[in-house]
Design a protein around this motif. Structure first.
Motif, PDB file in Angstrom:
ATOM      1  N   THR A 219       0.821  -1.215   0.000  1.00 30.40           N
ATOM      2  CA  THR A 219       0.000   0.000   0.000  1.00 30.40           C
ATOM      3  C   THR A 219       0.852   1.260   0.000  1.00 30.40           C
ATOM      4  O   THR A 219       0.395   2.318  -0.454  1.00 30.40           O
ATOM      5  CB  THR A 219      -0.949   0.000   1.211  1.00 30.40           C
ATOM      6  N   GLU A 220       2.083   1.186   0.496  1.00 31.49           N
ATOM      7  CA  GLU A 220       2.952   2.358   0.483  1.00 31.49           C
ATOM      8  C   GLU A 220       3.368   2.750  -0.933  1.00 31.49           C
ATOM      9  O   GLU A 220       3.804   3.880  -1.169  1.00 31.49           O
ATOM     10  CB  GLU A 220       4.210   2.096   1.328  1.00 31.49           C
ATOM     11  N   PHE A 221       3.244   1.827  -1.883  1.00 36.12           N
ATOM     12  CA  PHE A 221       3.744   2.091  -3.229  1.00 36.12           C
ATOM     13  C   PHE A 221       2.675   1.993  -4.314  1.00 36.12           C
ATOM     14  O   PHE A 221       2.950   2.296  -5.471  1.00 36.12           O
ATOM     15  CB  PHE A 221       4.885   1.119  -3.555  1.00 36.12           C
TER      16      PHE A 221
ATOM     17  N   ASN B  52      -4.351   1.506  -2.464  1.00 27.81           N
ATOM     18  CA  ASN B  52      -4.766   0.657  -1.348  1.00 27.81           C
ATOM     19  C   ASN B  52      -5.771  -0.396  -1.796  1.00 27.81           C
ATOM     20  O   ASN B  52      -5.740  -1.536  -1.325  1.00 27.81           O
ATOM     21  CB  ASN B  52      -5.354   1.523  -0.218  1.00 27.81           C
TER      22      ASN B  52
ATOM     23  N   SER C 155      -2.107   3.908   5.842  1.00 29.39           N
ATOM     24  CA  SER C 155      -0.795   3.983   5.215  1.00 29.39           C
ATOM     25  C   SER C 155      -0.201   5.354   5.495  1.00 29.39           C
ATOM     26  O   SER C 155      -0.678   6.352   4.973  1.00 29.39           O
ATOM     27  CB  SER C 155      -0.930   3.738   3.706  1.00 29.39           C
TER      28      SER C 155
ATOM     29  N   THR D 209       4.506   7.472   3.570  1.00 25.96           N
ATOM     30  CA  THR D 209       4.876   8.283   2.414  1.00 25.96           C
ATOM     31  C   THR D 209       3.702   9.173   2.006  1.00 25.96           C
ATOM     32  O   THR D 209       2.548   8.828   2.255  1.00 25.96           O
ATOM     33  CB  THR D 209       5.274   7.407   1.196  1.00 25.96           C
TER      34      THR D 209
ATOM     35  N   SER E 165       1.192   7.364  -0.614  1.00 26.22           N
ATOM     36  CA  SER E 165       0.563   6.082  -0.316  1.00 26.22           C
ATOM     37  C   SER E 165      -0.947   6.177  -0.131  1.00 26.22           C
ATOM     38  O   SER E 165      -1.643   5.175  -0.216  1.00 26.22           O
ATOM     39  CB  SER E 165       1.185   5.484   0.949  1.00 26.22           C
ATOM     40  N   TYR E 166      -1.462   7.379   0.110  1.00 21.94           N
ATOM     41  CA  TYR E 166      -2.896   7.536   0.344  1.00 21.94           C
ATOM     42  C   TYR E 166      -3.305   8.926  -0.125  1.00 21.94           C
ATOM     43  O   TYR E 166      -2.546   9.884   0.018  1.00 21.94           O
ATOM     44  CB  TYR E 166      -3.214   7.349   1.836  1.00 21.94           C
TER      45      TYR E 166
ATOM     46  N   SER F 278      -3.812  -3.182  -3.695  1.00 23.75           N
ATOM     47  CA  SER F 278      -3.073  -4.074  -2.794  1.00 23.75           C
ATOM     48  C   SER F 278      -4.024  -5.024  -2.074  1.00 23.75           C
ATOM     49  O   SER F 278      -3.697  -6.198  -1.856  1.00 23.75           O
ATOM     50  CB  SER F 278      -2.258  -3.264  -1.780  1.00 23.75           C
TER      51      SER F 278
END
Length: 584
Positions: free
Chosen positions: A494-496, A499, A535, A538, A541-542, A502
């Motif tokens: 989810t960071e990349f 969401n 998340s 970063t 990420s969201y 993932s």
């Protein structure tokens, strides 16, 4: 062969999600098309995402949330903040209010409403907005896991589990555990977080006006001192933090380091706005007139205002010239502030994206039109429209009734939400065109397009293969290790990437792992939902992180420093607490 095709399509999708070469909804539709064309899944399975309960429910919640925004119900709650004069109390009340709203209203919509309110209230009290905007984003995410309708990810996990294994969640089944996570997030932000949050100053003072790095496009006039200079000579040596990105001639970048500036060229400069302004003054550069008729009354008061492209904005994906932005808003764009500032083309040819901040030059009378536009969030002092108490109360009543009917089991949550939308439309609490505009069609297409990938992973055995590998590696440590692996896998992904994407990837693996180990799949599904919905590490990420990133003048490292410890706290809490609320 179907398995290998699915894995190849999966690998391509992950690469596109991570690199962001294409929009996430476009990637999802390409995935769906590839799965159908290659025969990996049937046409009916490929199109099943459009009729999926999660897709319909998310669209309905966008409309219900929009009615609350349109009629001032959420803004009325947020106005409580303007009366608070103690910083710690302001933060606490903001967190409480946001958690109450975001549990039932889409968290991006919640942040879109609270963002200008927090900016206005904090600036009026001479507090740095950077002390509040990351907490605003984080709390909206944490509160979203408290109910089934708090985020689209919860609905997606529930729908996939019902379709694949006949396992689902009730409206408030997440609430006991979700409230614990809300409490942990609030405690962290009120204690450790307060010391880790950066102070980026108070906007509005002369030295801190227009905080952030912008790309500006400036016109070289006949009398400019930049005429005849080479690329490396344009920025005076005594001005720091300004980079000449390109020299544009007839709309195209000039090649070569020895190219010399000519009258009529346009220069793309990147840097802190006050330094860009210093270069403009030193080299006698001008802002280009988009159209002479925008000048209007030369004696009219003109203002510089920063406006952010909001979630589901009609501007996303369009260029300034394509939208005829100057004529629509009676404003000229002087600069663009965004996460990636590597712009190499005229500003009016840059496709806009969520979180972009436009520095506008506009007459004072045009500012109200900007504030009224749902596609823009005016940053800085924001005058709120008067709240219609009757319409706001009715909008809240419809939302409460929808939730109550679903919670009591009289109707499914989808049926209740659709009836609620119908009531809003029939009573005129929201207009049909407004309802259409309220729906973030990128999210809808993302869900509809990516859901078939989960079906393919299950039918071709890809999910079982991944589950077998995970169990072979961690099986000796019991189901708790599998829970930790599922949470970490989802959280890192989810960071990349999206969401929702993932979650679609990990839900089939979680279901297959639970079946192989002979345990209840609910704990693993809860791990996926919570990890994908929270998340913090970063700004990419969201969506809510992206929104506050530009508005607060944050750096990438601010999210890593503040969000990574919170990710660790949530991961630890999930591994310890999920089995207590959802036994294996």
């Amino acid at each position: 062969m179907d398995l290998w095709l699915t894995l190849a399509i999966l690998a391509g999708a992950i690469a596109l999600f991570v690199t962001e070469k294409l929009r996430v909804d476009v990637v999802a539709l390409l995935v769906m098309t590839a799965l159908v064309v290659t025969g990996t899944i049937s046409l009916s399975d490929g199109l099943s995402g459009f009729s999926n309960q999660a897709t319909i429910m998310v669209a309905a919640m966008f409309v219900l949330s929009a009615a609350l925004q349109r009629n001032g119900a959420v803004a009325a709650i947020g106005e409580v903040l303007s009366r608070i004069r103690h910083q710690w109390l302001f933060l606490l009340v903001m967190l409480v209010l946001v958690s109450c709203v975001a549990a039932f209203v889409n968290n991006t919509a919640t942040v879109a409403v609270f963002l200008p309110l927090v900016l206005a209230a904090s600036t009026a009290n001479r507090w740095a907005p950077s002390k509040f905007l990351i907490p605003l984003s984080y709390m909206s995410q944490a509160a979203g896991v408290c109910t089934l309708i708090g985020t689209s990810t919860n609905l997606l996990v529930d729908s996939m589990a019902r379709d694949a294994a006949g396992v689902g969640f009730s409206l408030f089944e997440f609430a006991p555990l979700g409230l614990v996570f809300v409490g942990l997030c609030m405690l962290y932000l009120m204690t450790v977080g307060r010391w880790l949050l950066p102070d980026r100053g108070v906007p509005g003072t002369e030295e801190l006006e227009h905080v952030g790095r912008y790309v500006a496009e400036l016109l070289v006039a006949e009398d400019s001192t930049a005429v005849g200079l080479q690329r490396h000579e344009v920025v005076p040596a005594n001005i720091d933090d300004v980079v000449l990105l390109e020299i544009l001639r007839h709309g195209r970048p000039l090649a070569g380091q020895d190219a010399r500036v000519e009258p009529g060229d346009r220069l793309l400069l990147r840097g802190e706005w006050k330094h860009v302004a210093a270069v403009r003054k030193a080299r006698k550069l001008r802002f280009d007139h988009v159209a002479r008729d925008l000048d209007g009354d030369i004696d009219a008061e003109r203002l510089q205002v920063e406006a952010m492209v909001s979630p589901a904005s009609h501007l996303i994906g369009h260029t300034l010239s394509g939208m005829r932005f100057g004529h629509m808003y009676r404003a000229r764009v002087h600069g663009i502030h965004r996460r990636l500032l590597d712009i190499r083309q005229p500003l009016d040819q840059v496709p806009l994206d969520l979180g972009d901040v436009l520095l506008l030059d506009a007459p004072a009378r045009a500012i109200d039109d900007l504030r009224a536009d749902k596609g823009m969030i005016v940053l800085g002092t924001r005058r709120q429209a008067k709240v219609d108490a009757v319409r706001a109360s009715l909008s809240v009543l419809v939302m409460v009734a929808t939730i109550a009917v679903a919670a009591l089991g009289w109707l499914s949550i989808v049926e209740a939400a659709l009836i609620g939308c119908g009531i809003l439309l029939v009573t005129g609490l929201i207009e049909p065109d407004e309802a259409y505009r309220a729906i973030d069609w990128r999210v809808i297409l993302l869900l509809a397009g990516i859901l078939p990938l989960g079906i393919a992973l299950q039918k071709t055995g890809g999910a079982a293969l991944a589950a077998d590998f995970m169990i072979g590696t961690l099986g000796g440590f019991g189901p708790l290790a599998a829970l930790a692996a599922v949470y970490l896998m989802t959280s890192i992904a989810t960071e990349f990437m999206s969401n929702n994407a993932s979650a679609v990837l990990v839900v089939p693996i979680a279901l297959a792992a639970a079946e192989s180990m002979g345990i209840d799949p609910k704990p693993l599904l809860v791990a996926v939902a919570f990890a994908a919905s929270t998340s913090f590490a970063t700004p990419i990420s969201y969506q809510t992180n992206t929104m506050v990133f530009t508005a607060g003048g944050y750096r990438f490292s601010d999210f890593v420093r503040l969000g990574l410890p919170l990710n660790v706290v949530f991961c630890t809490a999930a591994i310890v607490l999920i089995p207590r609320f959802f036994p294996f």
